[in-house]
Scaffold this active site. Sequence first.
Site, PDB file in Angstrom:
ATOM      1  N   LYS A 189      39.814  31.247  34.960  1.00 18.44           N
ATOM      2  CA  LYS A 189      40.040  31.852  33.810  1.00 18.44           C
ATOM      3  C   LYS A 189      39.687  33.437  34.094  1.00 18.44           C
ATOM      4  O   LYS A 189      40.536  34.303  33.500  1.00 18.44           O
ATOM      5  CB  LYS A 189      39.610  31.747  32.473  1.00 18.44           C
ATOM      6  CG  LYS A 189      39.950  30.236  32.066  1.00 18.44           C
ATOM      7  CD  LYS A 189      41.569  30.227  31.551  1.00 18.44           C
ATOM      8  CE  LYS A 189      42.076  29.032  30.870  1.00 18.44           C
ATOM      9  NZ  LYS A 189      41.680  28.763  29.571  1.00 18.44           N
ATOM     10  N   LYS A 190      38.914  33.761  34.899  1.00 18.75           N
ATOM     11  CA  LYS A 190      38.246  34.977  35.204  1.00 18.75           C
ATOM     12  C   LYS A 190      39.074  35.684  36.345  1.00 18.75           C
ATOM     13  O   LYS A 190      39.063  36.735  36.703  1.00 18.75           O
ATOM     14  CB  LYS A 190      36.835  35.062  35.660  1.00 18.75           C
ATOM     15  CG  LYS A 190      35.732  34.875  34.298  1.00 18.75           C
ATOM     16  CD  LYS A 190      34.281  34.742  34.999  1.00 18.75           C
ATOM     17  CE  LYS A 190      33.431  34.740  33.624  1.00 18.75           C
ATOM     18  NZ  LYS A 190      33.409  33.638  33.104  1.00 18.75           N
ATOM     19  N   LEU A 191      40.205  34.674  36.891  1.00 25.73           N
ATOM     20  CA  LEU A 191      41.040  35.393  37.852  1.00 25.73           C
ATOM     21  C   LEU A 191      42.081  36.254  37.249  1.00 25.73           C
ATOM     22  O   LEU A 191      43.029  36.841  37.962  1.00 25.73           O
ATOM     23  CB  LEU A 191      41.778  34.168  38.735  1.00 25.73           C
ATOM     24  CG  LEU A 191      40.984  33.677  39.566  1.00 25.73           C
ATOM     25  CD1 LEU A 191      41.503  32.597  40.168  1.00 25.73           C
ATOM     26  CD2 LEU A 191      40.307  34.502  40.760  1.00 25.73           C
ATOM     27  N   ASP A 192      42.075  36.422  35.833  1.00 24.27           N
ATOM     28  CA  ASP A 192      42.975  37.151  34.965  1.00 24.27           C
ATOM     29  C   ASP A 192      42.735  38.483  35.460  1.00 24.27           C
ATOM     30  O   ASP A 192      41.569  39.154  36.006  1.00 24.27           O
ATOM     31  CB  ASP A 192      42.485  37.022  33.570  1.00 24.27           C
ATOM     32  CG  ASP A 192      43.224  38.171  32.720  1.00 24.27           C
ATOM     33  OD1 ASP A 192      44.309  37.633  32.560  1.00 24.27           O
ATOM     34  OD2 ASP A 192      42.695  39.051  32.235  1.00 24.27           O
ATOM     35  N   ASP A 243      31.089  31.516  38.788  1.00 26.70           N
ATOM     36  CA  ASP A 243      31.709  30.633  38.025  1.00 26.70           C
ATOM     37  C   ASP A 243      32.747  29.513  39.069  1.00 26.70           C
ATOM     38  O   ASP A 243      32.861  28.381  39.059  1.00 26.70           O
ATOM     39  CB  ASP A 243      32.462  31.190  36.951  1.00 26.70           C
ATOM     40  CG  ASP A 243      31.660  31.303  35.891  1.00 26.70           C
ATOM     41  OD1 ASP A 243      30.702  30.866  35.671  1.00 26.70           O
ATOM     42  OD2 ASP A 243      32.160  32.250  34.995  1.00 26.70           O
TER      43      ASP A 243
END
Length: 785
Positions: free
Chosen positions: A237-240, A284
């Site tokens: 989700k942090k690849l956003d 993460d």
Amino acid sequence: MKKDLLCFFFPFIIVKEASLIDSTTCKKPSNKKKNPKGKIMMAAWNRSGDESRMRKLFRFELCDLSSWERLLRLLNRPTDPASLGMFRFLFGMLMVIDIPQERGMSSLDYKYLDGMDVCRFPLFNFLKPLPMDWMYLLYVVMLFGALGIMLGCLYRISCLMFISTYWYVFFLDKTTWNNHSYLYGLIGFQLTIMDANRYWSIDGLLNLKKKNAHVPLWNYTVLRAQIFIVYFIAGVKKLDGDWVGGYSMNYLSQHWLFDPLGKLIFTDEMTSLIVVHGGGLILDLTAGYLLFFDATRPISIVFVTYFHCMNSQLFSIGMFPYAMLATSPLFCYPDWPRRLFAKFPICLSGVLPPVMTNLQTSVSCLYPEVELKAKGLTAEQNLQVKPTRASLRHKLGAVFTIIYIAEQFFLPYSHFITQGYNNWTNGLYGYSWDMMVHSRSHQHVKITYRDTKTGDIGYLNPGVFTQSRRWKDHGDMLKQYAVCLSHQLTKYNISEPEVYFDIWVSINERFQQRIFDPRVDIVKADWSPFKSNPWLMPLLVDLSPWRAKFSEVENALDNQTEVVFIADFPGLCLENFVSEDLGNTSLHVLQGEVNVEIVMEKKNYTLKKDEKMQLPAGEYHKVYTISQEPSCYMYIYVNTTDVAVEKKVAKLFELQEQVRNGTETEPIPPELQNILNGTNGDINVTDPILRVFLRRQRRMEEVQKRRNATILEKLYRFSIKKYYLFRRSFLMTAIAMRNLVFGLPPMEQLTQEIAYANLKYTDEQAQGETQNVNMQKTETSHVEL
């Protein structure tokens, strides 16, 4: 190559262990000589020189996944229960601590406001909180359930007591939903169907068949998979783009924890981009993998421990960092508690977990159809195991493992189903694992109601009839709030009220923009969890590149000038009021075309890109977007009142420094002498400038005192705060239980009991000073207000 890829993407099946009994190998042994005793040594393959690389890493072969029978035997393989038992104890203990704190047992009366008709936000509208005394009883059941889990006492019943009450409270209030609260409920559910009471438990003392008995491997597989998913999906989700660009948690770099990096190595901007966002993303994505392998596990545990310890200081997230720390040993060999506690003095063996390795067989496991001999045991101690065939219990355990893991991978991406919850985030935040990916700021919130019969229009204070502020960001809660407001307004002779919301939000440092259509009556608006929200305004992602320009504009302004960036949709207008304090407010158009109406003057001004105008103070104005595309503009203003106050307060601090240094030659007024010398305790200060000066001075003194406090002083302050929190939990619960058994006492007695429970921690108490009772009552009243 194929098997390496398979295990890379599914490392949670890893079964590195030191169990007494292992699964049979896929290949038949090349040596055809029979064992003279008719037995196979458990560790024969472990010491074999031709052991495959996959078996060395994972302790199973790819062929163990080649058929249902082999997979069934693998997932039900007997495993040491020690690590699972230690996790059960730690999780139960953390939940016992968490219930009075984040679950809110210490403040149930403030949280549920018994007897008051307020707006609530349950997942299902039919859910209602119980009467207050019964809510305390429900929390007592939850607390004893967590305590039973910790001690392994009446284990199944304790787990059911915990999860039934926990999920009820969780579903009762969506405003408190978050990922870690969701995780606690999942782990509680998992433990309910596991055999986690086979090690260091009261059940094991009462029933010797359970003591030190094997547990099936799938118990570990499910827990490991769950923690892997938490880490890995949070990383995905942090690849956003917002996180990678450093816009999600930009403010964190200013925390004191990053001072060594920010002041010695990086700037605040580089600290935010590289350390906060880059480091969080890498950790993460990789933590779940690195925890599985012997070579990388030690360094991974070090970084994961450091990461969660930092989170405990950065965020108010209760027991979550410690709960995640408790999961890390699950990835170690299952017998690590035995090897660890075996190194302690023998005199402590009575209070420490057991270290014996004579494990018992269990009906929950599947054993090889050969008699095994445990490594390191004498002939008399050989563990005799009868052949075991798969029963319904074993099949259900394997099926549950596969379905549960698949469901947990699917749920974070299931928001195409729950479309009604998708409001600039991925659905219900509590199960998405998109932790800290979105930060929001609200600039403007307006609630308008209209009487459909009379046509009268009025305005409500944001947050009226509720204690929550989270409804401003979620369409499902906004719908619940609007319906509740309509019911409340009918009590004030407003017939069939319509309710409209004009809410401006900036997500991840974008423009402030509307999140909901202000023209829609939300009371009558359609909403479904399975349909997209028709009155949700789209996020203007095309304007995201403007964020780089924002930094340039802000850096070009002086410290006294502030700026707000606005984006609006065609056909809509922003009604705004410029306070008298904002004597120098201007509007600059960045994109599109707007029409500015000065309401009192009844004049209109059309502004195009790069044009600006001064706005009169003390008047309303409206900004209409008349271009075909969204308009973008910014307010630049100076709060002249604040600037004047800051100048006067700065002079007072300068004068105080001169008085302390003895360099001030001018006479000081008597009322100022005591204030500047710090002896103003009994002086009634009425001047607003002096009040600001005193508040800031006390704040500075408090910050300095906390920074200079010793470790013992910090520990004492922390302990005394926790004491008062748990003290109130115990006293209020005792009052509620007494009320349920014996009925309500006289109101005067009840008031005194609650006042006694409401005593709060103060810094004077930390210093050992005696507090005046009246001061305590004043403080309590302030808290209640």
